[in-house]
Design a protein around this motif. Sequence first.
Motif, PDB file in Angstrom:
ATOM      1  N   LEU A  68       0.848  -1.188   0.000  1.00  0.00           N
ATOM      2  CA  LEU A  68       0.000   0.000   0.000  1.00  0.00           C
ATOM      3  C   LEU A  68       0.884   1.239   0.000  1.00  0.00           C
ATOM      4  N   VAL A  69       0.900   1.930  -1.141  1.00  0.00           N
ATOM      5  CA  VAL A  69       1.596   3.206  -1.266  1.00  0.00           C
ATOM      6  C   VAL A  69       0.522   4.240  -1.583  1.00  0.00           C
ATOM      7  N   PRO A  70       0.060   4.978  -0.584  1.00  0.00           N
ATOM      8  CA  PRO A  70      -1.093   5.867  -0.783  1.00  0.00           C
ATOM      9  C   PRO A  70      -0.946   6.756  -2.017  1.00  0.00           C
ATOM     10  N   GLY A  71      -1.977   6.727  -2.848  1.00  0.00           N
ATOM     11  CA  GLY A  71      -1.993   7.554  -4.048  1.00  0.00           C
ATOM     12  C   GLY A  71      -1.237   6.995  -5.219  1.00  0.00           C
TER      13      GLY A  71
ATOM     14  N   PHE B 275     -12.925 -10.944 -12.454  1.00  0.00           N
ATOM     15  CA  PHE B 275     -13.422  -9.667 -12.952  1.00  0.00           C
ATOM     16  C   PHE B 275     -13.923  -8.768 -11.827  1.00  0.00           C
ATOM     17  N   LEU B 276     -14.718  -9.346 -10.924  1.00  0.00           N
ATOM     18  CA  LEU B 276     -15.240  -8.545  -9.812  1.00  0.00           C
ATOM     19  C   LEU B 276     -14.089  -7.967  -8.989  1.00  0.00           C
ATOM     20  N   ALA B 277     -13.105  -8.804  -8.658  1.00  0.00           N
ATOM     21  CA  ALA B 277     -11.992  -8.346  -7.835  1.00  0.00           C
ATOM     22  C   ALA B 277     -11.188  -7.262  -8.536  1.00  0.00           C
ATOM     23  N   LEU B 278     -10.958  -7.404  -9.828  1.00  0.00           N
ATOM     24  CA  LEU B 278     -10.232  -6.382 -10.581  1.00  0.00           C
ATOM     25  C   LEU B 278     -10.937  -5.030 -10.483  1.00  0.00           C
ATOM     26  N   GLY B 279     -12.244  -5.046 -10.715  1.00  0.00           N
ATOM     27  CA  GLY B 279     -12.988  -3.791 -10.646  1.00  0.00           C
ATOM     28  C   GLY B 279     -13.102  -3.252  -9.238  1.00  0.00           C
ATOM     29  N   ALA B 280     -13.243  -4.160  -8.268  1.00  0.00           N
ATOM     30  CA  ALA B 280     -13.417  -3.725  -6.880  1.00  0.00           C
ATOM     31  C   ALA B 280     -12.140  -3.129  -6.311  1.00  0.00           C
ATOM     32  N   VAL B 281     -10.979  -3.711  -6.627  1.00  0.00           N
ATOM     33  CA  VAL B 281      -9.714  -3.171  -6.119  1.00  0.00           C
ATOM     34  C   VAL B 281      -9.443  -1.815  -6.762  1.00  0.00           C
ATOM     35  N   ARG B 282      -9.662  -1.708  -8.070  1.00  0.00           N
ATOM     36  CA  ARG B 282      -9.532  -0.384  -8.707  1.00  0.00           C
ATOM     37  C   ARG B 282     -10.506   0.603  -8.056  1.00  0.00           C
ATOM     38  N   GLY B 283     -11.736   0.162  -7.821  1.00  0.00           N
ATOM     39  CA  GLY B 283     -12.722   1.039  -7.206  1.00  0.00           C
ATOM     40  C   GLY B 283     -12.331   1.453  -5.805  1.00  0.00           C
ATOM     41  N   LEU B 284     -11.700   0.543  -5.059  1.00  0.00           N
ATOM     42  CA  LEU B 284     -11.240   0.878  -3.719  1.00  0.00           C
ATOM     43  C   LEU B 284     -10.200   1.996  -3.781  1.00  0.00           C
ATOM     44  N   ALA B 285      -9.253   1.888  -4.723  1.00  0.00           N
ATOM     45  CA  ALA B 285      -8.261   2.956  -4.901  1.00  0.00           C
ATOM     46  C   ALA B 285      -8.929   4.270  -5.299  1.00  0.00           C
ATOM     47  N   HIS B 286      -9.930   4.192  -6.178  1.00  0.00           N
ATOM     48  CA  HIS B 286     -10.617   5.407  -6.608  1.00  0.00           C
ATOM     49  C   HIS B 286     -11.356   6.075  -5.450  1.00  0.00           C
ATOM     50  N   LEU B 287     -11.891   5.284  -4.536  1.00  0.00           N
ATOM     51  CA  LEU B 287     -12.619   5.856  -3.407  1.00  0.00           C
ATOM     52  C   LEU B 287     -11.715   6.689  -2.505  1.00  0.00           C
ATOM     53  N   PHE B 288     -10.438   6.357  -2.467  1.00  0.00           N
ATOM     54  CA  PHE B 288      -9.517   7.086  -1.597  1.00  0.00           C
ATOM     55  C   PHE B 288      -8.671   8.118  -2.323  1.00  0.00           C
ATOM     56  N   TRP B 289      -8.299   7.839  -3.601  1.00  0.00           N
ATOM     57  CA  TRP B 289      -7.306   8.701  -4.240  1.00  0.00           C
ATOM     58  C   TRP B 289      -7.768   9.299  -5.564  1.00  0.00           C
ATOM     59  N   LYS B 290      -8.952   8.951  -6.019  1.00  0.00           N
ATOM     60  CA  LYS B 290      -9.559   9.674  -7.134  1.00  0.00           C
ATOM     61  C   LYS B 290     -10.564  10.672  -6.575  1.00  0.00           C
ATOM     62  N   ILE B 291     -11.344  10.192  -5.598  1.00  0.00           N
ATOM     63  CA  ILE B 291     -12.098  11.073  -4.724  1.00  0.00           C
ATOM     64  C   ILE B 291     -11.540  10.818  -3.317  1.00  0.00           C
ATOM     65  N   ASP B 292     -12.119  11.395  -2.324  1.00  0.00           N
ATOM     66  CA  ASP B 292     -11.727  11.082  -0.947  1.00  0.00           C
ATOM     67  C   ASP B 292     -12.999  10.783  -0.169  1.00  0.00           C
ATOM     68  N   ILE B 293     -13.291   9.495  -0.019  1.00  0.00           N
ATOM     69  CA  ILE B 293     -14.528   9.085   0.626  1.00  0.00           C
ATOM     70  C   ILE B 293     -14.604   9.582   2.058  1.00  0.00           C
ATOM     71  N   ARG B 294     -13.452   9.902   2.658  1.00  0.00           N
ATOM     72  CA  ARG B 294     -13.447  10.390   4.028  1.00  0.00           C
ATOM     73  C   ARG B 294     -14.128  11.752   4.155  1.00  0.00           C
ATOM     74  N   GLU B 295     -14.264  12.457   3.031  1.00  0.00           N
ATOM     75  CA  GLU B 295     -14.959  13.738   3.034  1.00  0.00           C
ATOM     76  C   GLU B 295     -16.465  13.581   2.864  1.00  0.00           C
ATOM     77  N   ARG B 296     -16.922  12.336   2.736  1.00  0.00           N
ATOM     78  CA  ARG B 296     -18.354  12.020   2.604  1.00  0.00           C
ATOM     79  C   ARG B 296     -18.994  12.875   1.502  1.00  0.00           C
ATOM     80  N   PRO B 297     -18.544  12.680   0.238  1.00  0.00           N
ATOM     81  CA  PRO B 297     -18.995  13.556  -0.843  1.00  0.00           C
ATOM     82  C   PRO B 297     -20.456  13.348  -1.245  1.00  0.00           C
ATOM     83  N   GLY B 298     -21.055  12.226  -0.831  1.00  0.00           N
ATOM     84  CA  GLY B 298     -22.412  11.925  -1.289  1.00  0.00           C
ATOM     85  C   GLY B 298     -22.333  11.209  -2.621  1.00  0.00           C
ATOM     86  N   LEU B 299     -22.885  10.013  -2.700  1.00  0.00           N
ATOM     87  CA  LEU B 299     -22.707   9.167  -3.869  1.00  0.00           C
ATOM     88  C   LEU B 299     -24.035   8.987  -4.603  1.00  0.00           C
ATOM     89  N   ASP B 300     -24.049   9.371  -5.853  1.00  0.00           N
ATOM     90  CA  ASP B 300     -25.229   9.143  -6.679  1.00  0.00           C
ATOM     91  C   ASP B 300     -24.777   8.862  -8.107  1.00  0.00           C
TER      92      ASP B 300
END
Length: 397
Positions: A303-306, A336-361
């Motif tokens: 894990l290397v953040p970002g 396939f699910l794992a590939l998309g989910a791991v990429r999505g996990l990275a996106h939740l933290f470093w494409k957006i920042d889920i810690r800011e609770r942006p609201g998901l729609d």
Amino acid sequence: MTPSPEYRHGLTFINGLSHVYHCNHYNAHLQMSVLLGEGVEEGFDPRTLLKTAAADLTAWLRRRGNGNRELLAEFTYCGFGTFKQTGPQLITTPNSHYAQSTYAHGRPEKGCYFNAGFLQGLARRNVTETACRHEGAEIDTFEVGAALPEPAEPFIGDPALSTPPPRFEFDGCDVAVSPVDEDKIVSTVATLPLYGKPAAAQGDGLIPAFGVVLANHYADYYNRISYETYSRMVAAGVPREMAREAFVQCGHVCAFNTFGGIMESPEWYGLVQPMCNSVEDWVHGMVAVINVLGWGTWRVEKLVPGHELVIRIYNSYEGVGYRRLYPQADEKQLSFLALGAVRGLAHLFWKIDIRERPGLDENFYFSVFNSPEGYWQVEQTHAIAAGDDYDRIVTTR
């Protein structure tokens, strides 16, 4: 009778079959991806596949001593909804998981193929959906038709499960120990009432949680509809990368809706967030929650953040499921699910920042989360389907 789940090495079994939690968005997007296989091979009908994959599982369970009463109870317990007999040959679903969301690459169409197949396996007769909420009907309606022959056994084997290593204690792991208490998270989340209740218990057979509607679905169903469609696409000349991405994107949708919903939920802020001092801890916390979903046992290897996230998955439901359906694969990028989910996990933290609770729609998904800017690359380097001991997913920016 209420089903009794059994937990083994990261997988959840009910009546001998592996079950995994997924949300209504994943199920609808996966179904749409399967429908993309229409026309790629003469005689291949993805709508028939979506039904028969469910019917074969129901028949498998029925041949092992489960009666209609037990299987209807399982349908509700797993969050698919409820059935109601409304005529000699008519059945409706007053409450239906598959009516909760739809993704369409054309005009909306009838979409409750799993429900129709489940009934088809029970009745041993052809079942057709005649009215659907996705086309504007008030309720989903199914008509029972002609008798069908008993299907063949759908599986070729039942691979042995491995014992996952402890967190941080395996070759190649270079992640610092985190204060996140995975055992506490797993044991607590496992006690949440994530099952559908029948009408007799004032329930509607659905599992609303974390801002989505979950189902504790059959892993074999997911694997069969995904790999059958993928293999036909490739055989018809569709580039592997293009065919694969249609299914990887389903995992990306799942990460946004399910992972994001979890990390914006009161349960997360009550249980997990107080353990977290850094973004790395949030990653470990989410991985701990994933390990309750029946997807296998996830371990953070690097894990290397970002910049980079590497996940190992022991007993991944996709890898184990592939080997249950097919001989050993000659390619690795099949989870396939794992590939998309791991990429999505990275996106939740470093494409957006889920810690800011942006609201998901949906608009935020397409305009920000899934936009080309800042998109991470993802690759699978090890695969249970190809004979490795675990799946290994690497995502980088």
